[in-house]
Design a protein around this motif. Structure first.
Motif, PDB file in Angstrom:
ATOM      1  N   UNK A 117       0.811  -1.210   0.000  1.00 12.53           N
ATOM      2  CA  UNK A 117       0.000   0.000   0.000  1.00 12.53           C
ATOM      3  C   UNK A 117       0.845   1.260   0.000  1.00 12.53           C
ATOM      4  N   UNK A 118       2.109   1.140   0.419  1.00 13.13           N
ATOM      5  CA  UNK A 118       2.990   2.306   0.413  1.00 13.13           C
ATOM      6  C   UNK A 118       3.499   2.634  -0.985  1.00 13.13           C
ATOM      7  N   UNK A 119       3.393   1.680  -1.919  1.00 14.21           N
ATOM      8  CA  UNK A 119       3.982   1.883  -3.251  1.00 14.21           C
ATOM      9  C   UNK A 119       2.970   1.822  -4.389  1.00 14.21           C
ATOM     10  N   UNK A 120       1.793   1.275  -4.138  1.00 12.19           N
ATOM     11  CA  UNK A 120       0.869   0.991  -5.238  1.00 12.19           C
ATOM     12  C   UNK A 120       0.264   2.255  -5.845  1.00 12.19           C
ATOM     13  N   UNK A 121       0.260   3.357  -5.079  1.00 11.54           N
ATOM     14  CA  UNK A 121      -0.355   4.589  -5.577  1.00 11.54           C
ATOM     15  C   UNK A 121       0.499   5.325  -6.602  1.00 11.54           C
ATOM     16  N   UNK A 170       8.165  -4.033  -5.669  1.00 14.44           N
ATOM     17  CA  UNK A 170       8.287  -4.298  -7.097  1.00 14.44           C
ATOM     18  C   UNK A 170       6.919  -4.482  -7.744  1.00 14.44           C
ATOM     19  N   UNK A 171       6.027  -5.136  -7.013  1.00 10.40           N
ATOM     20  CA  UNK A 171       4.697  -5.426  -7.554  1.00 10.40           C
ATOM     21  C   UNK A 171       3.805  -4.199  -7.517  1.00 10.40           C
ATOM     22  N   UNK A 172       3.952  -3.353  -6.466  1.00 12.91           N
ATOM     23  CA  UNK A 172       3.038  -2.247  -6.235  1.00 12.91           C
ATOM     24  C   UNK A 172       2.820  -1.321  -7.417  1.00 12.91           C
ATOM     25  N   UNK A 173       3.867  -0.678  -7.956  1.00 14.49           N
ATOM     26  CA  UNK A 173       3.656   0.252  -9.080  1.00 14.49           C
ATOM     27  C   UNK A 173       3.062  -0.413 -10.313  1.00 14.49           C
ATOM     28  N   UNK A 174       3.518  -1.630 -10.616  1.00 14.40           N
ATOM     29  CA  UNK A 174       2.990  -2.335 -11.791  1.00 14.40           C
ATOM     30  C   UNK A 174       1.520  -2.674 -11.594  1.00 14.40           C
ATOM     31  N   UNK A 175       1.199  -3.210 -10.414  1.00 15.29           N
ATOM     32  CA  UNK A 175      -0.181  -3.581 -10.116  1.00 15.29           C
ATOM     33  C   UNK A 175      -1.085  -2.362 -10.121  1.00 15.29           C
ATOM     34  N   UNK A 176      -0.610  -1.249  -9.541  1.00 20.01           N
ATOM     35  CA  UNK A 176      -1.401  -0.021  -9.536  1.00 20.01           C
ATOM     36  C   UNK A 176      -1.708   0.465 -10.936  1.00 20.01           C
ATOM     37  N   UNK A 177      -0.705   0.386 -11.833  1.00 18.77           N
ATOM     38  CA  UNK A 177      -0.926   0.793 -13.212  1.00 18.77           C
ATOM     39  C   UNK A 177      -1.948  -0.063 -13.923  1.00 18.77           C
ATOM     40  N   UNK A 178      -1.891  -1.377 -13.722  1.00 19.50           N
ATOM     41  CA  UNK A 178      -2.851  -2.280 -14.354  1.00 19.50           C
ATOM     42  C   UNK A 178      -4.266  -2.051 -13.816  1.00 19.50           C
ATOM     43  N   UNK A 179      -4.363  -1.800 -12.516  1.00 19.68           N
ATOM     44  CA  UNK A 179      -5.689  -1.626 -11.910  1.00 19.68           C
ATOM     45  C   UNK A 179      -6.393  -0.403 -12.478  1.00 19.68           C
ATOM     46  N   UNK A 180      -5.682   0.733 -12.554  1.00 21.24           N
ATOM     47  CA  UNK A 180      -6.339   1.948 -13.050  1.00 21.24           C
ATOM     48  C   UNK A 180      -6.596   1.872 -14.552  1.00 21.24           C
TER      49      UNK A 180
END
Length: 256
Positions: free
Chosen positions: A26-30, A149-159
């Motif tokens: 949650x600290x990186x996904x945004x 590592x997963x956070x930024x990529x996952x956040x991009x896919x979600x939006x």
């Protein structure tokens, strides 16, 4: 040293790994989703950075007191409460109609995360002998190291393929899993406590807050001076805490 059942000994690190993964994710996904969130909330992308900063500040302020709460009220109760607070904060973030409400919800999330991560590590340290601690820590921490590592990529896919609300809603099933497993596996450990060192807490929390803001402002164009000033103030506050801790019988963080 607490005596764990064979089931606890085997699966306890995985429960704590879920909590660590959830908090660090949650600290990186945004990071990669702030522009889309700004568009949806009708805010400037620059202002959206406060959704990240508020979370980091909440962690910095409340982490110092987590050990005291765990010792006084028990590791199991505090850990489960932290998961509940974090999950409720996630739900509030997903339902936020404005940036101000989102920032407030992120602070609640950070409060839960501040109790969750340090208490999880404390449980491991108190539950396993030293000759097993490195192996156990690896089981709990290595999965959490994947989160940045997963956070930024996952956040991009979600939006891109869903909506920004799911950035926070994905914490709900993980929180439920962690809570259910935690009720069965996390031991209730207590320690004798004295009164909370409020002066030490305020000094240390203010210093941590200052260093966090210094890093944030230092990384922004045109705000490097503010970062240096905040870093200097935070250094003075750390010095004040050391001076205070040397003169107090039971400081928040013993210097030894």
């Amino acid at each position: 040293m607490v005596t764990l059942t064979p089931t606890q000994q085997k699966f306890l690190p995985y429960v704590l790994a879920v909590a660590l993964f959830m908090q660090i994710l949650d600290a990186t996904i945004l990071n990669t989703s702030l522009p889309q969130m700004a568009l949806a909330l009708g805010e400037s992308p620059l202002k959206m950075q406060w959704a990240v900063i508020s979370y980091a500040l909440a962690l910095a302020i409340f982490i110092p007191v987590s050990g005291f709460l765990a010792d006084k009220y028990g590791t199991r109760r505090v850990f489960l409460s932290a998961i509940v607070v974090f999950s409720v904060g996630s739900l509030m973030c997903a339902a936020s109609p404005t940036l101000n409400i989102l920032i407030g919800s992120r602070i609640i999330q950070g409060l839960g995360g501040a109790m969750m991560t340090p208490v999880a590590r404390l449980i491991l340290v108190k539950s396993y002998p030293r000759n097993q601690l490195l192996t156990v820590m690896n089981f709990a921490v290595i999965p959490a190291l994947i989160a940045p590592l997963v956070g930024p990529v996952l956040g991009g896919y979600i939006v891109q393929y869903a909506s920004w609300h799911w950035i926070f809603l994905i914490n709900i099933p993980m929180g439920l899993l962690g809570f259910v497993m935690g009720r069965k596996l996390v031991p209730a450990l207590f320690e004798d406590t004295q009164r909370l060192d409020w002066t030490g807490f305020l000094l240390f929390a203010a210093a941590a807050c200052g260093f966090t803001l210094a890093v944030e402002f230092g990384s922004q164009s045109g705000r490097g001076v503010y970062g240096l000033l905040l870093g200097a103030i935070a250094s003075i506050l750390i010095g004040a805490y050391v001076w205070h801790a040397r003169r107090r019988a039971a400081p928040l963080f013993p210097l030894g």
